[in-house]
Scaffold this motif. Structure first.
Motif, PDB file in Angstrom:
ATOM      1  N   ASP A 163       0.825  -1.211   0.000  1.00  0.00           N
ATOM      2  CA  ASP A 163       0.000   0.000   0.000  1.00  0.00           C
ATOM      3  C   ASP A 163       0.858   1.259   0.000  1.00  0.00           C
ATOM      4  O   ASP A 163       0.390   2.329  -0.415  1.00  0.00           O
ATOM      5  N   ASP A 164       2.098   1.145   0.480  1.00  0.00           N
ATOM      6  CA  ASP A 164       2.995   2.305   0.530  1.00  0.00           C
ATOM      7  C   ASP A 164       3.781   2.493  -0.763  1.00  0.00           C
ATOM      8  O   ASP A 164       4.550   3.453  -0.881  1.00  0.00           O
ATOM      9  N   LEU A 165       3.610   1.593  -1.737  1.00  0.00           N
ATOM     10  CA  LEU A 165       4.468   1.613  -2.918  1.00  0.00           C
ATOM     11  C   LEU A 165       4.307   2.889  -3.739  1.00  0.00           C
ATOM     12  O   LEU A 165       5.302   3.495  -4.177  1.00  0.00           O
ATOM     13  N   ALA A 166       3.075   3.328  -3.961  1.00  0.00           N
ATOM     14  CA  ALA A 166       2.855   4.517  -4.794  1.00  0.00           C
ATOM     15  C   ALA A 166       3.554   5.736  -4.195  1.00  0.00           C
ATOM     16  O   ALA A 166       4.198   6.516  -4.919  1.00  0.00           O
ATOM     17  N   ALA A 167       3.436   5.907  -2.889  1.00  0.00           N
ATOM     18  CA  ALA A 167       4.086   7.045  -2.232  1.00  0.00           C
ATOM     19  C   ALA A 167       5.603   6.935  -2.317  1.00  0.00           C
ATOM     20  O   ALA A 167       6.302   7.934  -2.544  1.00  0.00           O
ATOM     21  N   GLU A 168       6.140   5.718  -2.157  1.00  0.00           N
ATOM     22  CA  GLU A 168       7.589   5.522  -2.253  1.00  0.00           C
ATOM     23  C   GLU A 168       8.098   5.863  -3.651  1.00  0.00           C
ATOM     24  O   GLU A 168       9.165   6.473  -3.814  1.00  0.00           O
ATOM     25  N   GLY A 199      13.159  -2.111  -8.743  1.00  0.00           N
ATOM     26  CA  GLY A 199      12.610  -3.461  -8.737  1.00  0.00           C
ATOM     27  C   GLY A 199      11.886  -3.676  -7.422  1.00  0.00           C
ATOM     28  O   GLY A 199      12.363  -3.245  -6.367  1.00  0.00           O
ATOM     29  N   VAL A 200      10.735  -4.313  -7.460  1.00  0.00           N
ATOM     30  CA  VAL A 200       9.905  -4.489  -6.265  1.00  0.00           C
ATOM     31  C   VAL A 200       9.553  -5.962  -6.113  1.00  0.00           C
ATOM     32  O   VAL A 200       9.027  -6.581  -7.051  1.00  0.00           O
ATOM     33  N   LEU A 201       9.843  -6.515  -4.922  1.00  0.00           N
ATOM     34  CA  LEU A 201       9.447  -7.885  -4.595  1.00  0.00           C
ATOM     35  C   LEU A 201       8.274  -7.819  -3.633  1.00  0.00           C
ATOM     36  O   LEU A 201       8.389  -7.270  -2.534  1.00  0.00           O
ATOM     37  N   VAL A 202       7.137  -8.363  -4.061  1.00  0.00           N
ATOM     38  CA  VAL A 202       5.891  -8.258  -3.308  1.00  0.00           C
ATOM     39  C   VAL A 202       5.482  -9.626  -2.782  1.00  0.00           C
ATOM     40  O   VAL A 202       5.633 -10.645  -3.464  1.00  0.00           O
ATOM     41  N   ASP A 203       4.961  -9.641  -1.578  1.00  0.00           N
ATOM     42  CA  ASP A 203       4.440 -10.860  -0.955  1.00  0.00           C
ATOM     43  C   ASP A 203       3.163 -11.321  -1.655  1.00  0.00           C
ATOM     44  O   ASP A 203       2.279 -10.495  -1.963  1.00  0.00           O
ATOM     45  N   HIS A 204       3.037 -12.608  -1.872  1.00  0.00           N
ATOM     46  CA  HIS A 204       1.781 -13.247  -2.268  1.00  0.00           C
ATOM     47  C   HIS A 204       1.116 -12.511  -3.437  1.00  0.00           C
ATOM     48  O   HIS A 204      -0.067 -12.130  -3.366  1.00  0.00           O
ATOM     49  N   LEU A 205       1.868 -12.307  -4.518  1.00  0.00           N
ATOM     50  CA  LEU A 205       1.340 -11.615  -5.705  1.00  0.00           C
ATOM     51  C   LEU A 205       0.648 -12.636  -6.598  1.00  0.00           C
ATOM     52  O   LEU A 205       1.293 -13.339  -7.386  1.00  0.00           O
TER      53      LEU A 205
END
Length: 288
Positions: free
Chosen positions: A149-154, A167-173
């Motif tokens: 949920d914080d990705l857009a702001a980051e 590069g972004v590693l996301v849980d349970h995608l």
């Protein structure tokens, strides 16, 4: 004249246990010892100097970890297990934990502008343990992402570009999830070409570690509505009352990871994909 009453009984160590007093013994691999409180008998297969633990493997190839120190029997006699003494400098590994060729004595590389964001503290710790050497050689910094949920702001703060890839590693995608909707929105945005979002299919990063490292064929099934990590701890026979127990369980799991061979390929491929993405050269700087 002979002493008709015998020798002085107090002249000997009359308090000594029947099997003798415990002596310090290095926990060398291959020794077979018994832990007295659980009657667990097994061969020493690993010693963790940081956590002061020793791992025993029984004849069924099941492993358990115990604290170093007293409470063990060696050939029926009590011993105090200590960390083995290193007699000589260990040989330098030829491979990193990720399987890459090890680069020794390389000068520190200035960090690239590109970054890898990893959702979840445990996820970030696992990435560091397995790929840390590779990332330092490449000059890639891994940053902890509290939640997707914080990705857009980051990303707004970071301002990705051709030389500032993320590069972004996301849980349970998985398809249809909240995480997948956020990832799709980023891909369609103005910075989407400079951001790569990948994820693993596991409910938690714990499950990316092969359960065979802990004597199990599979991670336990935890019913919906039950906290997954505590449920896993309970079914694995680990303490599970509070968050401190969960934290200790994770350190035990992380300590069991020796390298890429202990991880599910579904995670390996995703992390390697991210590293390739953030280290790829800028096409504008390539020759004709």
């Amino acid at each position: 004249m002979p002493d008709r009453y015998g020798s002085d009984v107090l002249a000997t160590d009359w308090r000594a246990p029947r099997n003798g007093r415990a002596v310090e013994t290095p926990a060398d691999r291959g020794l077979v010892v018994e832990e007295v409180t659980t009657d667990w008998c097994g061969e020493i297969v690993a010693v963790d100097r940081d956590l002061d633990t020793v791992t025993l493997e029984d004849r069924r190839r099941t492993r358990r970890t115990f604290p170093l120190g007293p409470g063990f029997l060696l050939e029926g006699r009590p011993v105090v297990l200590t960390a083995p003494v290193t007699q000589r400098a260990p040989e330098r590994p030829t491979r990193t934990a990720s399987g890459s060729i090890a680069v020794h004595d390389a000068p520190a590389r200035v960090a690239r502008q590109s970054r890898i964001f990893v959702e979840g503290r445990h996820d970030a710790e696992l990435v560091e343990k397995v790929w840390g050497d590779d990332l330092r050689v490449e000059g890639v910094v891994v940053e902890y992402l509290g939640g997707v949920d914080d990705l857009a702001a980051e990303l707004r703060d970071f301002r990705p570009g051709p030389q500032r890839r993320v590069g972004v590693l996301v849980d349970h995608l998985v398809r249809g999830s909240k995480e997948s909707r956020i990832a799709d929105a980023v891909r369609r945005s103005d910075v989407g070409a400079h951001v790569l979002i990948v994820g693993h299919p596991f409910i938690d990063i714990w499950a990316a570690v092969k359960p065979q490292r802990f004597g199990k064929d599979a991670w336990p099934d935890v019913p919906r509505g039950e906290e997954w990590k505590k449920g896993v701890c309970q079914r694995m026979g680990w303490p599970h009352r509070g968050q401190a127990d969960v934290a200790r369980a994770w350190q035990h799991i992380l300590g069991g990871v020796r390298g890429f061979q202990d991880l599910d390929p579904a995670l390996l491929g995703r992390v390697e994909e991210l590293i390739d993405f953030v280290t790829a050269p800028d096409p504008r700087n390539e020759g004709p």
